[in-house]
Design an enzyme around this catalytic site. Structure first.
Site, PDB file in Angstrom:
ATOM      1  N   HIS A 273       0.818  -1.214   0.000  1.00 15.99           N
ATOM      2  CA  HIS A 273       0.000   0.000   0.000  1.00 15.99           C
ATOM      3  C   HIS A 273       0.856   1.270   0.000  1.00 15.99           C
ATOM      4  CE1 HIS A 273       0.975  -1.309   4.036  1.00 15.99           C
ATOM      5  NE2 HIS A 273       0.856  -0.056   4.435  1.00 15.99           N
TER       6      HIS A 273
ATOM      7  N   HIS B  18      27.771  -3.476 -11.665  1.00 12.70           N
ATOM      8  CA  HIS B  18      28.690  -4.137 -10.732  1.00 12.70           C
ATOM      9  C   HIS B  18      28.069  -5.313  -9.982  1.00 12.70           C
ATOM     10  CE1 HIS B  18      31.581  -0.440 -10.324  1.00 12.70           C
ATOM     11  NE2 HIS B  18      31.314  -0.737 -11.578  1.00 12.70           N
TER      12      HIS B  18
ATOM     13  N   ARG C 200      35.724  -8.843 -13.101  1.00 15.47           N
ATOM     14  CA  ARG C 200      36.050  -9.012 -11.677  1.00 15.47           C
ATOM     15  C   ARG C 200      34.804  -9.145 -10.812  1.00 15.47           C
ATOM     16  NH1 ARG C 200      35.966  -3.755 -12.992  1.00 15.47           N
ATOM     17  NH2 ARG C 200      35.241  -2.182 -11.521  1.00 15.47           N
TER      18      ARG C 200
HETATM   19  C1  RB5 Z   1       4.264   0.010   5.296  1.00 16.44           C
HETATM   20  O1  RB5 Z   1       3.709   0.884   6.225  1.00 16.44           O
HETATM   21  C2  RB5 Z   1       5.761   0.192   5.232  1.00 16.44           C
HETATM   22  O2  RB5 Z   1       6.355  -0.314   6.378  1.00 16.44           O
HETATM   23  C3  RB5 Z   1       6.298  -0.488   4.008  1.00 16.44           C
HETATM   24  O3  RB5 Z   1       5.724   0.076   2.886  1.00 16.44           O
HETATM   25  C4  RB5 Z   1       7.789  -0.403   3.741  1.00 16.44           C
HETATM   26  O4  RB5 Z   1       8.223   0.918   3.748  1.00 16.44           O
HETATM   27  C5  RB5 Z   1       8.649  -1.271   4.542  1.00 16.44           C
HETATM   28  O5  RB5 Z   1       9.885  -1.303   4.348  1.00 16.44           O
END
Ligand code: RB5
Length: 148
Positions: free
Chosen positions: A12, A101, A135
């Site tokens: 979200h 890289h 490398r």
């Molecule tokens: C969700 O609130 C948030 O924790 C998630 O989108 C993310 O940023 C986590 O690393």
């Protein structure tokens, strides 16, 4: 550049940026497989990192794109999968270097940290930059050997 199959997912916190990245990828001619999420209801980012990682590992997708609030949770989750090298991108320089890289195969972006134009520039640079090999092969082999 040639059209590539690309898997993309978001939680979200990344869904708005994902929509704009999907549009940019399609406009560039890429074949996009979108695993969701599609709305702003709270969901768990590992549930979207997994199918994108699976698509890259199986070869169904050449690259993956994961978007959450910061990009960091998605990168942590994706990097638990052997063969995945997921990098958080804040700019086109990081995108270029991690492809050249690290042979990164998943680009992670933050919907709450990175503006849409910078995100699109970063992603298109990621997709068009070849791995340098040489490398770097030795170093990547050490990472893969260390993965349980
Ligand atoms: C969700 O609130 C948030 O924790 C998630 O989108 C993310 O940023 C986590 O690393």
């Amino acid at each position: 550049m040639q059209p590539l199959p690309i898997a993309i997912g978001a939680d979200h916190g990344g869904v708005d940026l994902k929509r704009q990245l999907v549009a940019a990828l399609q406009a560039a001619g890429h074949q996009v497989s979108d695993v969701g999420t599609d709305g702003t209801e709270s969901v768990d980012y590992p549930d979207f990192a997994r199918p994108v990682a699976d698509a890259v590992i199986s070869g169904a997708a050449r690259f993956g794109v994961l978007v959450c609030g910061s990009g960091i949770g998605m990168a942590i989750a994706a990097n638990r999968n052997p063969g995945i090298r997921a990098a958080v991108l804040h700019n086109a320089t990081e995108a270029r270097l991690t492809r050249a890289h690290n042979d990164a195969n998943i680009a992670c972006l933050g919907g709450r940290t990175t503006g849409v134009e910078v995100a699109i520039d970063s992603l298109l640079t990621f997709l068009s930059t070849p791995y340098e090999g040489g490398r770097h092969d030795r170093r990547i082999a050490k990472i893969e050997k260390a993965t349980p």
